[in-house]
Write a protein that holds these residues in place. Structure first.
Motif, PDB file in Angstrom:
ATOM      1  N   GLU A 184       8.418 -30.292 -31.046  1.00  0.00           N
ATOM      2  CA  GLU A 184       7.873 -30.273 -29.155  1.00  0.00           C
ATOM      3  C   GLU A 184       7.877 -29.065 -29.489  1.00  0.00           C
ATOM      4  N   GLU A 185       8.209 -27.908 -30.253  1.00  0.00           N
ATOM      5  CA  GLU A 185       8.907 -26.197 -29.619  1.00  0.00           C
ATOM      6  C   GLU A 185       7.551 -25.595 -29.386  1.00  0.00           C
ATOM      7  N   GLU A 186       6.584 -26.010 -30.400  1.00  0.00           N
ATOM      8  CA  GLU A 186       5.416 -24.888 -30.008  1.00  0.00           C
ATOM      9  C   GLU A 186       4.883 -25.497 -27.992  1.00  0.00           C
ATOM     10  N   PHE A 187       4.341 -26.183 -27.890  1.00  0.00           N
ATOM     11  CA  PHE A 187       4.530 -27.561 -26.744  1.00  0.00           C
ATOM     12  C   PHE A 187       5.281 -26.434 -25.704  1.00  0.00           C
ATOM     13  N   LEU A 188       6.877 -26.801 -26.200  1.00  0.00           N
ATOM     14  CA  LEU A 188       7.656 -26.076 -25.219  1.00  0.00           C
ATOM     15  C   LEU A 188       7.088 -24.673 -24.654  1.00  0.00           C
TER      16      LEU A 188
ATOM     17  N   GLY B 230       5.326 -20.649 -20.652  1.00  0.00           N
ATOM     18  CA  GLY B 230       4.758 -19.662 -20.687  1.00  0.00           C
ATOM     19  C   GLY B 230       3.501 -19.831 -20.403  1.00  0.00           C
ATOM     20  N   GLU B 231       3.041 -21.125 -19.679  1.00  0.00           N
ATOM     21  CA  GLU B 231       1.516 -21.346 -18.742  1.00  0.00           C
ATOM     22  C   GLU B 231       2.326 -21.418 -17.360  1.00  0.00           C
ATOM     23  N   LEU B 232       3.474 -21.784 -17.219  1.00  0.00           N
ATOM     24  CA  LEU B 232       3.957 -22.022 -15.837  1.00  0.00           C
ATOM     25  C   LEU B 232       4.717 -20.544 -15.383  1.00  0.00           C
TER      26      LEU B 232
ATOM     27  N   GLY C 286       2.846 -33.804  -9.915  1.00  0.00           N
ATOM     28  CA  GLY C 286       2.315 -33.438  -8.647  1.00  0.00           C
ATOM     29  C   GLY C 286       2.114 -32.155  -8.530  1.00  0.00           C
ATOM     30  N   PRO C 287       2.066 -31.178  -7.717  1.00  0.00           N
ATOM     31  CA  PRO C 287       1.289 -30.062  -7.878  1.00  0.00           C
ATOM     32  C   PRO C 287       2.416 -29.495  -7.233  1.00  0.00           C
ATOM     33  N   ASP C 288       2.926 -30.272  -6.240  1.00  0.00           N
ATOM     34  CA  ASP C 288       4.965 -30.005  -5.475  1.00  0.00           C
ATOM     35  C   ASP C 288       6.040 -30.117  -6.242  1.00  0.00           C
ATOM     36  N   GLU C 289       5.790 -30.760  -7.652  1.00  0.00           N
ATOM     37  CA  GLU C 289       6.864 -31.139  -8.523  1.00  0.00           C
ATOM     38  C   GLU C 289       6.557 -29.518  -9.874  1.00  0.00           C
ATOM     39  N   LEU C 290       5.173 -29.188  -9.950  1.00  0.00           N
ATOM     40  CA  LEU C 290       5.580 -28.073 -11.143  1.00  0.00           C
ATOM     41  C   LEU C 290       6.580 -27.036 -11.090  1.00  0.00           C
ATOM     42  N   ASN C 291       7.397 -27.077  -9.616  1.00  0.00           N
ATOM     43  CA  ASN C 291       8.232 -25.718 -10.190  1.00  0.00           C
ATOM     44  C   ASN C 291       9.529 -26.683 -11.148  1.00  0.00           C
ATOM     45  N   GLN C 292       9.485 -27.571 -10.558  1.00  0.00           N
ATOM     46  CA  GLN C 292      11.322 -28.884 -11.333  1.00  0.00           C
ATOM     47  C   GLN C 292      10.781 -28.970 -12.606  1.00  0.00           C
ATOM     48  N   PHE C 293       9.214 -29.124 -13.405  1.00  0.00           N
ATOM     49  CA  PHE C 293       8.604 -29.598 -13.976  1.00  0.00           C
ATOM     50  C   PHE C 293       8.630 -28.605 -14.562  1.00  0.00           C
ATOM     51  N   ALA C 294       9.085 -27.454 -14.564  1.00  0.00           N
ATOM     52  CA  ALA C 294       9.443 -26.253 -15.012  1.00  0.00           C
ATOM     53  C   ALA C 294      10.430 -25.652 -15.330  1.00  0.00           C
ATOM     54  N   GLU C 295      11.492 -25.863 -14.261  1.00  0.00           N
ATOM     55  CA  GLU C 295      12.752 -26.022 -14.622  1.00  0.00           C
ATOM     56  C   GLU C 295      13.589 -26.644 -16.028  1.00  0.00           C
ATOM     57  N   GLU C 296      12.912 -27.725 -15.784  1.00  0.00           N
ATOM     58  CA  GLU C 296      13.517 -28.973 -16.571  1.00  0.00           C
ATOM     59  C   GLU C 296      12.705 -28.726 -18.105  1.00  0.00           C
ATOM     60  N   LEU C 297      11.004 -27.942 -18.468  1.00  0.00           N
ATOM     61  CA  LEU C 297      11.047 -27.470 -19.477  1.00  0.00           C
ATOM     62  C   LEU C 297      12.637 -26.742 -20.292  1.00  0.00           C
ATOM     63  N   ARG C 298      12.192 -25.520 -19.410  1.00  0.00           N
ATOM     64  CA  ARG C 298      13.294 -24.210 -20.162  1.00  0.00           C
ATOM     65  C   ARG C 298      14.241 -24.488 -20.200  1.00  0.00           C
TER      66      ARG C 298
END
Length: 550
Positions: A186-190, A195-197, A316-328
């Motif tokens: 899943e490296e390409e996806f990550l 990058g998008e986030l 959720g829109p307010d969870e995007l920031n936390q989701f971005a941290e998880e992906l990072r």
């Protein structure tokens, strides 16, 4: 040590109670008298697999009770503790076999399974005979016997710890490899998602702020005209101006009104203050409603971008920031994965090297112990008239495990130059019995606390050889308890306690009973074994000579 055996309605035994003692306990009797039934009954209460039908003809159920003394440190205590059963200085086993084949067992008056009985039996009794596949004839136990003989307990403990460390390290490497492979998939996806986030950089609460701004800008045009008219009505050209004019006019004539205008003028002054505040508020609202149409477009674009990204990732829109941290975090783990995997492999390789070194050290010790055991067994075989036989402890390579990478097998060759092989296949009945006895004499240290049972181990031997067999049995019994079923008068004469198994017929029913023998009866029994059914004075004299010579 086996203290008491109580048998009821088993095969041809209606009721039998035996009190056994330390030392060499001898059971004799004519063939078919029921000696094997005693062993079958003891095996039944110990959970061994044996005859399918044991209940005496005409009885509803058969029952066997066995009582053992358990000294402190006996292996049975641990089995009882793990099974949640009561312990103590004595152990009472009871097992019932009903006519329909159902079996029920108790340990110290608590119900238990047949498996618990079998685990206990391994710490209580060891049976040796021509058909014994649970003891010395079972190759699966030979390595443990050699280790006990060689005193390898400390080395085994260290090796097992090294095996656990290696196994854990190997598991960690395997799991890390699997995790890294999954992340690489899943490296390409990550990288794309991060990058998008990162480019959008959504903030907690931003969705609500943008939504409010958008609604305000969308509604501004609809309400701005009315607010402007209200501002004009309140301003200098409207109510505020008119009120100011009125106040000015009244002030010009108030001194001639005899104070009648004071209150109205005061009210007008307050009204002017309120009108001014209202006008400023309306003007501020108009200023807030003033916006560039491009601001609405930009607000809507960002709002839609945030909500679209949230839908794409199922958050959720307010969870995007936390989701971005998880992906990072996952991407960072992927970036450092090769280094961590290399470290885990180093740990694994070091654990393997430690295990291998300890396994080799134990192998060396086993080979040395095997040489000592082979020499000791050879010394024991000579008095048993098997001086030409060769006993070999063969050590071969096996798959690595917690007990090392050795496979141990006891092999024999009955004559020099003859092919060697496993005990059970190479030796004949009488030879096998003597091999087992010689080996057991050498291994007696590992059997501490066990009751040793030898079932016709003297089969096929007589004279001086039988005497040698008996003396080794007596030697084994000096530090414990030995039960021997024998047809040899030389062996019987060396017993410390003697029972005769015999048949009797009552009311056309054949039953087996066991009679404890005093000195006189014992001499007669040994004489019978020497001469047959007719006991002569010469046979008695020979029996007495055997007993006195022990």
């Amino acid at each position: 040590m086996l203290r008491h055996l109580d048998i009821r309605d088993m095969l041809i035994i209606d009721r039998l109670e035996l009190e056994f003692r330390p030392g060499l306990n001898v059971l004799t009797g004519e063939t078919g008298a029921g000696k094997s039934i005693l062993l079958d009954s003891l095996g039944f209460v110990l959970g061994w697999r044996g005859r399918a039908e044991l209940v005496r003809q005409g009885a509803e159920q058969g029952e066997v009770l066995a009582e053992f003394d358990l000294p402190e440190g006996h292996g049975a205590h641990k089995v009882l503790e793990e099974a949640g059963l009561p312990g103590g200085e004595s152990l009472i086993l009871r097992r019932v076999n009903s006519r329909d084949g159902r079996k029920t067992a108790w340990v110290n008056d608590r119900r238990c399974s047949g498996e618990v009985l079998r685990q206990l039996s391994e710490t209580l009794v060891e049976l040796h005979g021509q058909h014994d596949d649970r003891g010395l004839l079972n190759p699966r136990g030979h390595r443990a016997l050699l280790d006990a003989y060689g005193g390898h307990e400390a080395k085994l403990a260290e090796l097992r710890a090294a095996w656990r460390a290696w196994s854990a390290a190997e598991k960690a490497v395997t799991e890390a490899q699997a995790a890294l492979a999954a992340m690489r998939a899943e490296e390409e996806f990550l990288r794309h998602a991060v990058g998008e986030l990162d480019a959008l950089d959504p903030q907690p609460g931003e969705d609500e702020i943008l939504d409010t701004s958008r609604r305000l800008m969308q509604g501004a045009e609809k309400i701005r005209d009315d607010i402007s008219r209200a501002a004009a009505a309140l301003g200098g050209e409207g109510a505020e101006g008119a009120a100011s004019d009125a106040l000015r006019w009244l002030e010009g004539v108030s001194d001639k009104a005899e104070g009648r205008l004071d209150e109205p003028m005061s009210a007008l002054g307050r009204a002017l203050v309120e009108l001014d505040e209202a006008a400023r508020g309306v003007e501020a609202c108009l200023d807030a409603l003033a916006f560039d149409p491009r601001d609405l477009e930009e607000c809507e674009e960002r709002l839609f971008a945030i909500r679209g990204l949230a839908r794409k990732h199922g958050v959720g829109p307010d969870e995007l920031n936390q989701f971005a941290e998880e992906l990072r975090g996952r991407l960072a783990a992927l970036d450092r994965g090769d280094g961590e995997l290399a470290d885990l492999r180093k740990t694994r390789d070091a654990a393997l090297a430690d295990y291998t070194a300890k396994a080799e050290a134990l192998s060396t010790a086993r080979r040395a112990a095997a040489a000592r055991l082979d020499a000791a067994v050879s010394e024991e075989l000579a008095p048993l008239r098997m001086e030409r036989a060769v006993f070999t402890t063969r050590i071969t390579a096996a798959e690595p495990g917690p007990d090392g990478h050795d496979e141990v097998t006891f092999e024999v060759a009955t004559n020099p130059g003859a092919p060697s092989g496993p005990l059970a296949r190479i030796a004949s009945g009488g030879e096998l019995s003597r091999f087992l006895l010689a080996l057991k004499v050498c291994l007696v240290g590992e059997a501490s606390g066990l009751t040793l049972i030898f079932d016709e181990i003297d089969r096929g031997v007589g004279g001086a050889t039988a005497d040698a067999v008996g003396r080794r049995l007596a030697s084994l019994a000096q530090s414990g308890q030995v039960l021997v079923v024998t047809h040899s008068p030389q062996v019987a004469a060396l017993g410390g306690h003697h029972w005769r198994v015999e048949k009797e017929t009552r009311d056309e029913e054949t039953l087996s009973r066991v009679v404890p023998l005093g000195e006189a009866a014992r001499i007669d029994e040994i004489a019978r074994m020497l001469s047959g059914d007719r006991i002569t004075d010469e046979a008695r004299a020979a029996a007495l000579s055997l007993v006195e010579a022990r």
